[in-house]
Design an enzyme around this catalytic site. Structure first.
Site, PDB file in Angstrom:
ATOM      1  N   LYS A 122      52.718  39.066  54.280  1.00 56.79           N
ATOM      2  CA  LYS A 122      52.422  37.477  54.179  1.00 56.79           C
ATOM      3  C   LYS A 122      52.575  37.002  55.438  1.00 56.79           C
ATOM      4  O   LYS A 122      52.694  37.470  56.570  1.00 56.79           O
ATOM      5  CB  LYS A 122      53.648  37.148  53.126  1.00 56.79           C
ATOM      6  CG  LYS A 122      53.520  37.490  51.718  1.00 56.79           C
ATOM      7  CD  LYS A 122      52.305  37.558  51.040  1.00 56.79           C
ATOM      8  CE  LYS A 122      52.128  37.816  49.722  1.00 56.79           C
ATOM      9  NZ  LYS A 122      51.862  39.502  49.435  1.00 56.79           N
TER      10      LYS A 122
HETATM   11  C1  LIG Z   1      49.892  36.321  44.621  1.00 58.93           C
HETATM   12  C2  LIG Z   1      51.145  37.062  44.528  1.00 58.93           C
HETATM   13  N1  LIG Z   1      52.276  36.793  43.716  1.00 58.93           N
HETATM   14  C3  LIG Z   1      53.447  37.653  43.733  1.00 58.93           C
HETATM   15  C4  LIG Z   1      53.459  38.727  44.625  1.00 58.93           C
HETATM   16  C5  LIG Z   1      54.652  39.553  44.666  1.00 58.93           C
HETATM   17  O1  LIG Z   1      55.489  39.082  45.701  1.00 58.93           O
HETATM   18  P1  LIG Z   1      56.605  40.357  46.223  1.00 58.93           P
HETATM   19  O2  LIG Z   1      56.106  41.633  46.915  1.00 58.93           O
HETATM   20  O3  LIG Z   1      57.352  39.643  47.297  1.00 58.93           O
HETATM   21  O4  LIG Z   1      57.516  40.635  45.191  1.00 58.93           O
HETATM   22  C6  LIG Z   1      52.493  38.942  45.665  1.00 58.93           C
HETATM   23  C7  LIG Z   1      52.530  40.057  46.719  1.00 58.93           C
HETATM   24  O5  LIG Z   1      51.718  40.627  47.135  1.00 58.93           O
HETATM   25  C8  LIG Z   1      51.281  38.169  45.317  1.00 58.93           C
HETATM   26  O6  LIG Z   1      50.430  38.314  46.323  1.00 58.93           O
END
Ligand SMILES: Cc1ncc(COP(=O)(O)O)c(C=O)c1O
Length: 380
Positions: free
Chosen positions: A182
Site C-alpha cells: 500500500k
Molecule cells: C481492496 C482491499 N481490501 C482489503 C484488503 C485487506 O487489507 P489487509 O491486508 O490490511 O487486511 C486489501 C489488501 O490487499 C485490499 O486490496
C-alpha cells in the site's frame, strides 16, 4: 530484478521505532493515539481508530453497524478477497455486483439490481487507489436506507471531488490498509475513519476485547480504574511499534504520492498508442494516488496474460495478475455455487500490475516501458 513494490522506509521510521521501544510501551498506547490523531487530521475527519489490518477494520465496521447473520452486504467481486471475507466473518452474506465497463469499480446500476429486503450495506472499493464515484452510490444508499462503507485499503493519499479519501462526507466508515504493497506501510496495519463519535467509541470497544477502559486511559488516571466488558470484543490492536512506523510514514505521504504520480505519468506516455494495450486514466472527479499501475491487454485470455507476465519475468521484471474475481475462488464457489460477473472476469483475465515504487530509477522505468511495448502487441 525489478520488483513489483518496495515500501519507502528509512531513518525516520527507524528512529521513531527505536524511541518507542526505549519508551517501554510497545502495544496500543501513546504512539497509536498519536498516529490516530495525525491520520484523522490528515484526511479531515473527527475520529480515526487503528486496527491490526484492513480486514479487521472492515470486520469491525460491519459489527459496529450491527450487521450479522441474515443480513446482506453488496460487494464488488473485483477486489482482494478480504473485501468479501470480512462480510462472512461478520456472519452476513456478501452479494456481488459487477464493476462498470472500463472501470475497476462498482457499477451503480448493478448495485441497484442486487438490493433485496435483506441488504444492509454497500461496500464500495476504491480499487488500485483510484476513487470510485461516491456521489451516485451514496445517493442510492440513502434512498434505500443502506449504509455505504468505503474499502479504501489502497486509497490513502487519493482525493475525491477535492477532499481526501477518508473524510467521511459520503460514507460513515472508511477503512485503510498499511500492508507493504500500500501507499503507507506499517508491516501490517489498518485504520477506520469516522465522523460519528458513537461509532468510534464502539469500534474502540470492539477492537480491544470489549474492554470499557483502555490501558492508556488507565495509565493516565490518578484514581483506580476497573474496566468492564459490556460486549464481546476482539484483539484487533495495532502495536505502538507499528504506529511509530505509521507516524513517520504519514509525514512522507505527500512526497510519496507526487513521486508515484510522476512515474505513472511516464508509463502513461510510454504506453500511448501501443496496439492491444489499455491504460486507466485518472477520473475527472479524483486525484489518484497511483497505488497500483495496471495495464489491460485488450483481447487477451488469461493464458495470454500469463505468457506476457512470463516474458516480463524472463526480462527481470516482476508483475502480478490484475485484481482477482472473488466469486471464482473455490471458497466462494463451494458456498455460493458458480456465479458470473463478466466485467470483473474480463478485467481479471486481461489486467496486469506493473512495478511502481518511489525509489524506481529512470533506467528501471525505461526498462519496464520497453519490455511492455515489446511484448504486449503479441498477446492473444
Ligand atoms: C481492496 C482491499 N481490501 C482489503 C484488503 C485487506 O487489507 P489487509 O491486508 O490490511 O487486511 C486489501 C489488501 O490487499 C485490499 O486490496
Amino acid at each position: 530484478m525489478i520488483p513489483l513494490a518496495k515500501p519507502e522506509l528509512g531513518e525516520e521510521e527507524i528512529a521513531l521505532v527505536a524511541e518507542t521501544i526505549r519508551s517501554g510501551w510497545i502495544t496500543q498506547g501513546p504512539r497509536v493515539a498519536e498516529f490516530e490523531t495525525a491520520f484523522a487530521s490528515r484526511v479531515g475527519t473527527a475520529h480515526a481508530v487503528a486496527t491490526s489490518n484492513c480486514t479487521t477494520a472492515l470486520h469491525l465496521s460491519l459489527l459496529a453497524l450491527g450487521i450479522g447473520p441474515g443480513d446482506e452486504v453488496i460487494v464488488p467481486p473485483h477486489s482482494y478477497i478480504a473485501s468479501a471475507n470480512c462480510v462472512l466473518h461478520a456472519g452476513a452474506t456478501p452479494v456481488f455486483a459487477d464493476i462498470s465497463p472500463g472501470s475497476l469499480n462498482l457499477d451503480p446500476a448493478a448495485v441497484a439490481a442486487a438490493i433485496t429486503p435483506r441488504t444492509k450495506a454497500i461496500m464500495v472499493v476504491h480499487q488500485i487507489g483510484r476513487p470510485a464515484d461516491l456521489v451516485e452510490l451514496a445517493a442510492l444508499a440513502r434512498s434505500k436506507h443502506l449504509t455505504l462503507i468505503e474499502d479504501a485499503a489502497c486509497a490513502i493519499g487519493s482525493e475525491y471531488r477535492g477532499k481526501p479519501i477518508g473524510d467521511t462526507t459520503h460514507a460513515p466508515l472508511v477503512c485503510f490498509s498499511f500492508h507493504p504493497r500500500k501507499i503507507l506501510s506499517t508491516g501490517d496495519g489498518g485504520m477506520i475513519t469516522t465522523g460519528d463519535a458513537a461509532l468510534a467509541q464502539k469500534l474502540r470497544l470492539l477492537r480491544q476485547h470489549g474492554m470499557s477502559v483502555n490501558d492508556l486511559q488507565r495509565h493516565r488516571s490518578k484514581t483506580v480504574v476497573t474496566e468492564e466488558y459490556p460486549i464481546l470484543g476482539y484483539n484487533y490492536r495495532l502495536t505502538d511499534v507499528q504506529a511509530a512506523i505509521g507516524v513517520a510514514q504519514l509525514r512522507k505521504l505527500d512526497g510519496i504520492v507526487v513521486r508515484r504520480r510522476a512515474i505513472a505519468a511516464r508509463y502513461d506516455a510510454g504506453f500511448a498508442g501501443v496496439p492491444g494495450l489499455g491504460i486507466f486514466r485518472e477520473p475527472s472527479h479524483a486525484r489518484w494516488n497511483q497505488q497500483t499501475y495496471v495495464i489491460r491487454l485488450t483481447g487477451a485470455t488469461a493464458a495470454g496474460r500469463d505468457a506476457f507476465m512470463q516474458r516480463l519475468l524472463d526480462d527481470g521484471i516482476a508483475s502480478r495478475r490484475g485484481i482477482m474475481s472473488i466469486h471464482r475462488e473455490a471458497c466462494y464457489v463451494s458456498r455460493f455455487g458458480a456465479q458470473h460477473f463478466p466485467e470483473s472476469e474480463r478485467a481479471s483475465d486481461q489486467c496486469v500490475c506493473l512495478p511502481l515504487y518511489t525509489q524506481m530509477t529512470d533506467a528501471e522505468i525505461t526498462t519496464v516501458i520497453d519490455a511492455v511495448r515489446r511484448h504486449a502487441p503479441a498477446v492473444r
